[in-house]
Design a protein around this motif. Structure first.
Motif, PDB file in Angstrom:
ATOM      1  N   GLY A 176       7.547   3.067  22.564  1.00  0.00           N
ATOM      2  CA  GLY A 176       8.920   3.000  22.734  1.00  0.00           C
ATOM      3  C   GLY A 176       9.364   1.582  22.996  1.00  0.00           C
ATOM      4  N   LEU A 177       8.597   0.550  22.480  1.00  0.00           N
ATOM      5  CA  LEU A 177       9.061  -0.819  22.537  1.00  0.00           C
ATOM      6  C   LEU A 177       9.549  -1.379  21.447  1.00  0.00           C
ATOM      7  CD1 LEU A 177       5.779  -2.182  24.615  1.00  0.00           C
ATOM      8  CD2 LEU A 177       8.482  -1.687  25.727  1.00  0.00           C
ATOM      9  N   PRO A 178      10.437  -2.442  21.495  1.00  0.00           N
ATOM     10  CA  PRO A 178      10.969  -2.751  20.074  1.00  0.00           C
ATOM     11  C   PRO A 178       9.840  -3.201  19.067  1.00  0.00           C
ATOM     12  CG  PRO A 178      12.094  -3.897  21.996  1.00  0.00           C
ATOM     13  CD  PRO A 178      10.800  -3.276  22.450  1.00  0.00           C
ATOM     14  N   TYR A 179      10.104  -3.056  17.919  1.00  0.00           N
ATOM     15  CA  TYR A 179       9.039  -3.110  16.652  1.00  0.00           C
ATOM     16  C   TYR A 179       9.806  -3.375  15.577  1.00  0.00           C
ATOM     17  CZ  TYR A 179      11.323   1.427  15.416  1.00  0.00           C
ATOM     18  OH  TYR A 179      12.176   2.441  14.797  1.00  0.00           O
ATOM     19  N   ASN A 180       9.119  -3.692  14.343  1.00  0.00           N
ATOM     20  CA  ASN A 180       9.615  -3.972  13.246  1.00  0.00           C
ATOM     21  C   ASN A 180       9.151  -3.154  12.057  1.00  0.00           C
ATOM     22  OD1 ASN A 180      11.474  -6.438  13.291  1.00  0.00           O
ATOM     23  ND2 ASN A 180       9.655  -7.355  14.059  1.00  0.00           N
ATOM     24  N   HIS A 181       9.891  -2.795  11.015  1.00  0.00           N
ATOM     25  CA  HIS A 181       9.600  -2.132   9.772  1.00  0.00           C
ATOM     26  C   HIS A 181       8.809  -3.079   9.133  1.00  0.00           C
ATOM     27  CE1 HIS A 181      12.429   1.136  10.573  1.00  0.00           C
ATOM     28  NE2 HIS A 181      13.177   0.223  10.476  1.00  0.00           N
ATOM     29  N   ALA A 182       7.426  -2.421   8.658  1.00  0.00           N
ATOM     30  CA  ALA A 182       6.459  -3.351   8.106  1.00  0.00           C
ATOM     31  C   ALA A 182       6.053  -2.995   6.448  1.00  0.00           C
ATOM     32  CB  ALA A 182       5.339  -2.961   8.739  1.00  0.00           C
ATOM     33  N   LEU A 183       5.940  -4.345   5.728  1.00  0.00           N
ATOM     34  CA  LEU A 183       5.758  -4.345   4.517  1.00  0.00           C
ATOM     35  C   LEU A 183       4.285  -5.015   4.172  1.00  0.00           C
ATOM     36  CD1 LEU A 183       6.553  -4.199   1.359  1.00  0.00           C
ATOM     37  CD2 LEU A 183       7.618  -6.535   1.589  1.00  0.00           C
ATOM     38  N   LEU A 184       3.420  -4.253   3.674  1.00  0.00           N
ATOM     39  CA  LEU A 184       2.095  -4.740   3.317  1.00  0.00           C
ATOM     40  C   LEU A 184       2.049  -4.954   2.088  1.00  0.00           C
ATOM     41  CD1 LEU A 184       1.908  -2.748   6.009  1.00  0.00           C
ATOM     42  CD2 LEU A 184      -0.301  -2.585   5.666  1.00  0.00           C
ATOM     43  N   TRP A 185       1.916  -6.399   1.440  1.00  0.00           N
ATOM     44  CA  TRP A 185       1.858  -6.856   0.393  1.00  0.00           C
ATOM     45  C   TRP A 185       0.713  -7.622  -0.256  1.00  0.00           C
ATOM     46  CZ3 TRP A 185       2.279 -11.855  -1.435  1.00  0.00           C
ATOM     47  CH2 TRP A 185       2.493 -12.750  -0.540  1.00  0.00           C
ATOM     48  N   GLY A 186       0.485  -7.492  -1.554  1.00  0.00           N
ATOM     49  CA  GLY A 186      -0.673  -8.357  -2.055  1.00  0.00           C
ATOM     50  C   GLY A 186      -1.476  -7.766  -3.214  1.00  0.00           C
ATOM     51  N   VAL A 187      -2.302  -8.445  -3.541  1.00  0.00           N
ATOM     52  CA  VAL A 187      -2.888  -7.923  -4.793  1.00  0.00           C
ATOM     53  C   VAL A 187      -3.490  -6.580  -4.587  1.00  0.00           C
ATOM     54  CG1 VAL A 187      -3.552 -10.181  -5.555  1.00  0.00           C
ATOM     55  CG2 VAL A 187      -5.195  -9.136  -4.159  1.00  0.00           C
ATOM     56  N   ARG A 188      -3.702  -5.814  -5.897  1.00  0.00           N
ATOM     57  CA  ARG A 188      -4.083  -4.419  -5.648  1.00  0.00           C
ATOM     58  C   ARG A 188      -5.513  -4.515  -5.094  1.00  0.00           C
ATOM     59  NH1 ARG A 188      -4.896  -6.083 -10.937  1.00  0.00           N
ATOM     60  NH2 ARG A 188      -6.745  -5.420 -11.945  1.00  0.00           N
ATOM     61  N   GLY A 189      -5.972  -3.144  -4.353  1.00  0.00           N
ATOM     62  CA  GLY A 189      -7.195  -2.924  -4.176  1.00  0.00           C
ATOM     63  C   GLY A 189      -7.579  -3.507  -2.824  1.00  0.00           C
ATOM     64  N   THR A 190      -6.693  -4.564  -1.896  1.00  0.00           N
ATOM     65  CA  THR A 190      -7.148  -5.051  -0.933  1.00  0.00           C
ATOM     66  C   THR A 190      -7.120  -4.450   0.122  1.00  0.00           C
ATOM     67  OG1 THR A 190      -4.931  -6.101  -1.018  1.00  0.00           O
ATOM     68  CG2 THR A 190      -6.610  -7.655  -1.993  1.00  0.00           C
ATOM     69  N   GLY A 191      -6.821  -3.217   0.254  1.00  0.00           N
ATOM     70  CA  GLY A 191      -6.786  -2.114   1.433  1.00  0.00           C
ATOM     71  C   GLY A 191      -5.379  -1.927   2.158  1.00  0.00           C
ATOM     72  N   LYS A 192      -4.437  -2.106   1.664  1.00  0.00           N
ATOM     73  CA  LYS A 192      -3.216  -1.908   2.159  1.00  0.00           C
ATOM     74  C   LYS A 192      -2.874  -0.937   2.702  1.00  0.00           C
ATOM     75  CE  LYS A 192      -0.934  -3.410  -1.233  1.00  0.00           C
ATOM     76  NZ  LYS A 192      -2.269  -3.994  -2.346  1.00  0.00           N
ATOM     77  N   SER A 193      -3.006   0.390   1.668  1.00  0.00           N
ATOM     78  CA  SER A 193      -2.760   1.562   2.033  1.00  0.00           C
ATOM     79  C   SER A 193      -3.943   2.096   3.150  1.00  0.00           C
ATOM     80  CB  SER A 193      -2.664   2.470   1.028  1.00  0.00           C
ATOM     81  OG  SER A 193      -2.609   4.079   1.346  1.00  0.00           O
ATOM     82  N   SER A 235      13.656  -6.472   0.850  1.00  0.00           N
ATOM     83  CA  SER A 235      12.638  -6.886   1.464  1.00  0.00           C
ATOM     84  C   SER A 235      13.059  -7.747   3.051  1.00  0.00           C
ATOM     85  CB  SER A 235      11.800  -8.097   1.018  1.00  0.00           C
ATOM     86  OG  SER A 235      12.662  -9.230   0.403  1.00  0.00           O
ATOM     87  N   ASP A 236      14.312  -8.148   2.964  1.00  0.00           N
ATOM     88  CA  ASP A 236      14.777  -8.653   4.196  1.00  0.00           C
ATOM     89  C   ASP A 236      14.825  -7.832   5.283  1.00  0.00           C
ATOM     90  OD1 ASP A 236      15.185 -11.081   2.995  1.00  0.00           O
ATOM     91  OD2 ASP A 236      17.152 -10.726   2.655  1.00  0.00           O
ATOM     92  N   ARG A 237      14.945  -6.602   5.027  1.00  0.00           N
ATOM     93  CA  ARG A 237      15.127  -5.268   5.949  1.00  0.00           C
ATOM     94  C   ARG A 237      13.797  -5.109   6.854  1.00  0.00           C
ATOM     95  NH1 ARG A 237      19.535  -6.685   3.413  1.00  0.00           N
ATOM     96  NH2 ARG A 237      21.293  -5.496   4.235  1.00  0.00           N
ATOM     97  N   PHE A 238      12.406  -5.813   6.280  1.00  0.00           N
ATOM     98  CA  PHE A 238      11.399  -5.541   6.947  1.00  0.00           C
ATOM     99  C   PHE A 238      11.088  -6.763   7.627  1.00  0.00           C
ATOM    100  CE2 PHE A 238      11.069  -3.122   2.893  1.00  0.00           C
ATOM    101  CZ  PHE A 238      10.052  -1.907   3.295  1.00  0.00           C
ATOM    102  N   GLY A 239      11.141  -6.497   9.026  1.00  0.00           N
ATOM    103  CA  GLY A 239      10.747  -7.374  10.031  1.00  0.00           C
ATOM    104  C   GLY A 239       9.443  -7.984  10.049  1.00  0.00           C
ATOM    105  N   LEU A 240       8.219  -7.561   9.664  1.00  0.00           N
ATOM    106  CA  LEU A 240       6.969  -7.782   9.516  1.00  0.00           C
ATOM    107  C   LEU A 240       6.537  -7.667   8.207  1.00  0.00           C
ATOM    108  CD1 LEU A 240       4.643  -8.360  11.407  1.00  0.00           C
ATOM    109  CD2 LEU A 240       4.159  -5.848  11.325  1.00  0.00           C
ATOM    110  N   TRP A 241       6.055  -8.791   7.600  1.00  0.00           N
ATOM    111  CA  TRP A 241       5.396  -9.141   6.351  1.00  0.00           C
ATOM    112  C   TRP A 241       4.084  -9.221   6.624  1.00  0.00           C
ATOM    113  CZ3 TRP A 241       8.703 -12.425   2.814  1.00  0.00           C
ATOM    114  CH2 TRP A 241      10.405 -11.510   2.395  1.00  0.00           C
TER     115      TRP A 241
END
Length: 284
Positions: A77-94, A213-219
């Protein structure tokens, strides 16, 4: 006359009830941790727990620590950011997103994950409104997010994240994975029909998409995997699942060479092949 019309009116009312969309059943979020949302029916389909443990993911320690920290804050319940995990395919983002969720959810009651299809992003504002009224806390995950079909999806996502006059839901963390940092096609030419719409309209769409992408506070970036990290991933999987081969590194490198890439996904595919050869089971 009134009595004569009653059967007709009854049949008309029954026909209208059949034509009306069925009301979505009340979500049974207590039955599972993971769900898939079907916006057409409004149903939340329960899914099995993600079986790959967070500790099994090798070569992404910095990314794991940052995503888990943000997720733990959200769960508390603390402040947090929406997260965008980006990078080359197959690197384990999902894999990281789901494994990290399972790790945090084991210690945080009421934490749920709802996966949405990237082709159904326009339904996100309605989904967020539904989740807003719930007592649980939700990670909404969209895998491989991009806006190939134009700016409508981008506008819908911005609307969902901003929440209109009521603001964004305090009990929803949106996480997306993407091969592209700004979630848009690499060139305007990747989309058909833009030449007919004109350069001004195309530029406006591009601005709309980039602004999401600006709406994601965490890249969180996932760079290509080098050879030592790739081998460390293979060795880590092999040790965890008791797979022994005297020429493990050589075979793993040959596998990567045939695939033309080194990544966490390629390492896992090699391990699956090796496990099958040795007659051993794996969790996925």
């Amino acid at each position: 006359m009134t009595h004569e019309l009653e059967p007709v009116l009854t049949r008309i009312a029954a026909a209208l009830e059949r034509l009306a969309p069925a009301q979505a059943p009340e979500p049974a979020f207590e039955t599972a941790h993971l769900f898939r949302h079907d916006p057409a029916s409004g149903v939340f389909h329960a899914a099995p727990d993600y079986p790959l443990p967070l500790a099994a993911l090798v070569g992404v320690d910095r990314q794991k620590a940052r995503f888990v920290e943000n997720l733990q804050r959200f769960a508390a319940g603390l402040p947090y950011n929406h997260a965008l995990l980006w990078g080359v395919r197959g690197t384990g983002k999902s894999s990281l997103a789901k494994a990290a969720f399972m790790d945090v959810a084991a210690k945080a009651s009421g934490l749920k994950l709802v996966e949405v299809d990237r082709d159904q992003v326009t339904a996100l504002p309605g989904l967020f409104d539904t989740l807003r009224a719930r007592p649980e806390r939700f990670v909404v995950l969209c895998d491989d997010l991009s806006f190939e079909e134009g700016a409508d999806a981008a506008k819908a996502l911005k609307s969902a994240l901003e929440g209109g006059v009521s603001g964004p839901p305090a009990n929803v963390l949106f996480a997306a994975t993407s091969n592209r940092r700004h979630l848009m096609p690499r060139s305007h030419g990747e989309r058909g029909g833009q030449d007919d719409r004109g350069l001004v309209a195309a530029a406006e769409d591009a601005e709309e998409e980039v602004s999401v992408s600006d709406r994601f506070g965490l890249w969180i970036g996932f760079p290509p995997m080098d050879q030592p990290t790739y081998l460390a991933a293979v060795q880590g999987y092999a040790k965890r699942y008791g797979l022994k081969a005297p020429d493990l590194d050589r075979r793993a490198l040959q596998w990567a060479q045939l695939r033309g890439a080194r990544s966490g996904r390629v390492a896992w595919q090699f391990i699956r092949d090796l496990a099958g050869e040795l007659g051993k089971s794996l969790p996925l």
